[in-house]
Design a protein around this motif. Structure first.
Motif, PDB file in Angstrom:
ATOM      1  N   MET A 108      98.745  20.125  54.654  1.00 52.13           N
ATOM      2  CA  MET A 108      97.645  19.245  54.708  1.00 52.13           C
ATOM      3  C   MET A 108      97.026  18.471  55.742  1.00 52.13           C
ATOM      4  O   MET A 108      98.842  18.525  56.774  1.00 52.13           O
ATOM      5  N   GLU A 109      95.814  18.169  56.239  1.00 55.63           N
ATOM      6  CA  GLU A 109      95.874  17.871  57.062  1.00 55.63           C
ATOM      7  C   GLU A 109      95.193  16.526  57.264  1.00 55.63           C
ATOM      8  O   GLU A 109      95.307  15.681  56.308  1.00 55.63           O
ATOM      9  N   GLY A 110      94.575  15.960  58.342  1.00 54.60           N
ATOM     10  CA  GLY A 110      94.544  14.552  58.706  1.00 54.60           C
ATOM     11  C   GLY A 110      95.315  13.566  58.003  1.00 54.60           C
ATOM     12  O   GLY A 110      96.325  13.016  58.293  1.00 54.60           O
ATOM     13  N   LYS A 111      94.344  11.941  57.729  1.00 53.69           N
ATOM     14  CA  LYS A 111      94.987  10.692  57.805  1.00 53.69           C
ATOM     15  C   LYS A 111      95.463  10.521  56.186  1.00 53.69           C
ATOM     16  O   LYS A 111      95.154  11.096  55.156  1.00 53.69           O
ATOM     17  N   ILE A 112      95.879   9.373  56.187  1.00 51.69           N
ATOM     18  CA  ILE A 112      96.066   8.756  54.825  1.00 51.69           C
ATOM     19  C   ILE A 112      94.990   7.912  54.277  1.00 51.69           C
ATOM     20  O   ILE A 112      94.592   7.507  55.066  1.00 51.69           O
ATOM     21  N   PRO A 113      94.536   8.435  53.477  1.00 42.48           N
ATOM     22  CA  PRO A 113      93.102   8.239  53.447  1.00 42.48           C
ATOM     23  C   PRO A 113      93.063   6.696  52.832  1.00 42.48           C
ATOM     24  O   PRO A 113      94.073   6.038  52.520  1.00 42.48           O
ATOM     25  N   GLU A 114      92.179   5.766  53.142  1.00 42.46           N
ATOM     26  CA  GLU A 114      91.804   4.365  52.628  1.00 42.46           C
ATOM     27  C   GLU A 114      91.733   4.061  51.354  1.00 42.46           C
ATOM     28  O   GLU A 114      91.488   5.362  50.601  1.00 42.46           O
ATOM     29  N   GLY A 115      92.058   2.721  50.840  1.00 43.58           N
ATOM     30  CA  GLY A 115      92.471   2.499  49.236  1.00 43.58           C
ATOM     31  C   GLY A 115      93.443   3.314  48.973  1.00 43.58           C
ATOM     32  O   GLY A 115      93.750   2.975  47.772  1.00 43.58           O
ATOM     33  N   ASN A 149     104.506  18.167  56.330  1.00 44.95           N
ATOM     34  CA  ASN A 149     102.746  18.723  56.120  1.00 44.95           C
ATOM     35  C   ASN A 149     102.804  18.621  57.289  1.00 44.95           C
ATOM     36  O   ASN A 149     103.192  18.641  58.430  1.00 44.95           O
ATOM     37  N   LYS A 150     100.898  18.344  57.947  1.00 37.09           N
ATOM     38  CA  LYS A 150     100.249  18.074  59.228  1.00 37.09           C
ATOM     39  C   LYS A 150     100.028  16.803  59.167  1.00 37.09           C
ATOM     40  O   LYS A 150      98.524  16.628  60.035  1.00 37.09           O
ATOM     41  N   LEU A 151     100.549  16.121  58.374  1.00 38.24           N
ATOM     42  CA  LEU A 151      99.258  14.515  58.586  1.00 38.24           C
ATOM     43  C   LEU A 151      99.629  13.753  59.574  1.00 38.24           C
ATOM     44  O   LEU A 151     100.866  14.395  60.530  1.00 38.24           O
ATOM     45  N   TRP A 152      98.377  13.008  60.190  1.00 32.14           N
ATOM     46  CA  TRP A 152      98.348  11.896  61.436  1.00 32.14           C
ATOM     47  C   TRP A 152      97.714  10.847  62.090  1.00 32.14           C
ATOM     48  O   TRP A 152      97.788  10.321  60.392  1.00 32.14           O
ATOM     49  N   GLY A 153      98.236  10.410  62.812  1.00 30.08           N
ATOM     50  CA  GLY A 153      97.579   8.977  62.580  1.00 30.08           C
ATOM     51  C   GLY A 153      98.863   7.845  62.568  1.00 30.08           C
ATOM     52  O   GLY A 153      99.810   8.224  61.938  1.00 30.08           O
ATOM     53  N   MET A 154      98.695   6.467  62.656  1.00 27.66           N
ATOM     54  CA  MET A 154      98.719   5.849  62.625  1.00 27.66           C
ATOM     55  C   MET A 154      98.756   5.152  61.066  1.00 27.66           C
ATOM     56  O   MET A 154      97.843   4.786  60.314  1.00 27.66           O
TER      57      MET A 154
END
Length: 566
Positions: free
Chosen positions: A316-323, A338-343
């Motif tokens: 999985m990629e990207g950020k943890i979604p809003e909501g 996974n390959k999740l990123w962001g703060m």
């Protein structure tokens, strides 16, 4: 002579002032007076006709009538041309005798004397006749307003009639139209209508393929459950969210094993990796090591009854979604490997029921998320193998239920919070491979309740903590009953001093690594640590003989070594 007399009379007749003066003196002949009267009658008729047409003014009418009346009053009658003294009849022959023999041009008329105003009775005003043009000019504005109002009322009536007979109903509403209208509560309409989006694919599947959904819709319409439309029911939103999740994590190769996901003949509770409660709501979704690719979409928040979400070991990629915070009943969240990123978003602090939070082996960054300090139920916190940095706050002690803290392989720095020693429920502490510095807390009692403490590859200095404020006779019982530690890995730091003797009394200890420090002195008696299987004391400054009373378990293990640097 006769021609001259005629020209003179015509000239005088054209001058009203001279005519009036001659009339008073009786100098006009009968044919002249008759002609003058005819002119007056013609003027009166023209004036009256002008008044009937409504183009004159009242003042002009009065002035004209007054002038005409004055002339008529001043003109002598045929029988009254002789005054009382009888002078007029004798003046004319004299004037004729005095006329020159030769014909001369008539002299200009004398200046007109101001006339006396005679208050004669005015002629009656002609009655004006109103025409349709007059009525239109006078009431044109009102007529326009009435016409507009009537037109509006007629239009309203026609529209109501057309609505009543269903002209504006348009084409029949399809299942896709109903689904699109309902899903706009969760997804923007322009996203749903975009054929390239995951949400559009999920809506198409629900509308054209999903047989189970169609049956549920028919059953819901027959039962009319609480008057709620099937497309606005939380179970329909749940099925939509799972369809979005599948399309969003599936590339052209698909999942390694989809386990009947998006099987149109089965309810979602019978799909693989899913567990539901008795009401049909998804409570558990564990899809680990299944080559999931893509991102997490915000529609995942529609799984409002979700308790456990485990997606570790995927791509999985990207950020943890809003909501995500709307998953208020979530107790376990594992997104590791996974390959999740962001703060991390502050909304994670709203997970009051969260007990297990694991996002290890990803690409998250930023400082230690302060919102995590506000999770009272948190029992396991694993942020290892990311890019977090900064210091760990003293507020860590707010996590009174925490029993696992894993911060290894990050960029954390600073000294350990002293509140760490008060967290009696903490059993597993992994702080290795960071840049922590300073010395350990002076009191080693916090070690007694730990099962595993790894501090390797940091910048710790000072001596290994000792036991304080404990009476000598109680030390033995304390060591026997409370020392639960099994694994100590403090290698590659800057510790100095000697190895504490209580290491030899840690009966549960199986792994002891303190190599790569600056320890000195002798090796203590370790016979009490009879479960010890790995011992690494290398790259230090130890001296003296190797104890003969080493734990017998060292001879039974397949991997053990002792390296003593003198």
């Amino acid at each position: 002579m006769q021609e001259e007399e005629t020209d003179r009379l015509l000239l005088e007749l054209s001058n009203p002032g001279v005519v009036q003066m001659k009339g008073r003196q009786g100098g006009l002949p009968a044919w002249a007076r008759n002609r003058r009267q005819q002119q007056q009658q013609q003027q009166q008729e023209q004036h009256l006709q002008w008044l009937r047409q409504g183009q004159g003014q009242e003042q002009e009418q009065e002035d004209s009538i007054d002038n005409d009346q004055q002339y008529m009053d001043s003109s002598p009658s045929p029988l009254g041309m002789q005054d009382e003294d009888g002078q007029h009849q004798h003046q004319r022959p004299q004037q004729q005798q005095q006329a020159p023999s030769s014909r001369q041009p008539p002299s200009p008329p004398p200046p007109q004397q101001p006339q006396e105003q005679h208050h004669s009775r005015p002629l009656p005003e002609a009655k004006r006749v109103l025409t349709w043009d007059d009525l239109y000019e006078e009431y044109r504005f009102c007529l326009i307003v009435v016409i507009l109002v009537l037109t509006f009322l007629v239009a309203v009536v026609l529209v109501l009639i057309l609505f009543a007979i269903g002209v504006f109903d348009g084409p029949p509403v399809t299942r896709m139209d109903q689904i699109t209208e309902a899903l706009t509560a969760y997804t923007p309409k322009h996203v749903l209508m975009d054929e390239s989006t995951i949400q559009h694919k999920a809506a198409i599947w629900l509308a054209n393929v999903d047989k189970t959904g169609m049956e549920q819709q028919q059953q819901s319409e027959e039962e009319e459950e609480e008057g709620v439309s099937f497309f606005h029911h939380p179970l329909f939103a749940q099925r939509y969210a799972m369809a979005v999740f599948y399309y969003g994590t599936t590339d052209r190769d698909g999942w390694m094993n989809d386990m009947d996901w998006l099987n149109e003949s089965l309810p979602e509770c019978e799909w693989g990796y899913v567990a539901c409660d008795e009401d049909g709501y998804v409570t558990n979704m564990t899809i680990a090591n299944n080559t999931l690719r893509g991102t997490l979409f915000t529609e995942l928040r529609l799984l409002t009854k979700l308790v456990n979400l485990d997606l570790h070991g995927n791509r999985m990629e990207g950020k943890i979604p809003e909501g995500f915070h709307q998953l208020s009943q979530l107790e376990s969240l594992d997104l590791s490997t996974n390959k999740l990123w962001g703060m991390l978003d502050d909304s994670i602090g709203t997970f009051d029921s969260l007990k297990r939070f694991n996002i290890s082996d990803n690409l998250f960054s930023g400082t230690f998320p302060s919102v995590l300090y506000t999770l009272p139920s948190l029992e396991s916190l694993d942020l290892s193998m990311n890019r977090f940095k900064g210091e760990v706050s003293e507020h860590l002690s707010n996590l009174t239920s925490l029993h696992l803290l894993n911060l290894r392989q990050n960029l954390f720095a600073g000294v350990l919070p002293t509140s760490l020693t008060t967290m009696t429920n903490l059993e597993y502490i992994h702080l290795d491979d960071n840049t922590f510095s300073g010395s350990l807390p002076d009191d080693a009692q916090f070690l007694f309740s730990c099962a595993k403490l790894t501090l390797s590859q940091n910048r710790f200095t000072g001596t290994i903590p000792t036991i304080k404020d404990i009476e000598e006779e109680n030390i033995f019982m304390l060591k026997r009953n409370q020392m639960k530690i099994e694994h100590i890995d403090w290698h590659e730091n800057g510790f100095v001093g000697t190895i504490p003797s209580y290491f030899g009394d840690m009966t549960a200890l199986t792994h002891l690594e303190i190599a790569g420090n600056k320890l000195s002195g002798t090796i203590p008696d370790l016979k009490g640590a009879f479960n010890l299987k790995t011992l690494d004391l290398g790259t230090n400054k130890l001296s003296g003989p190797i104890p003969h009373s080493l734990p017998p378990s060292l001879g039974e293990c397949t991997r053990h070594y002792i390296i003593v640097m003198v």
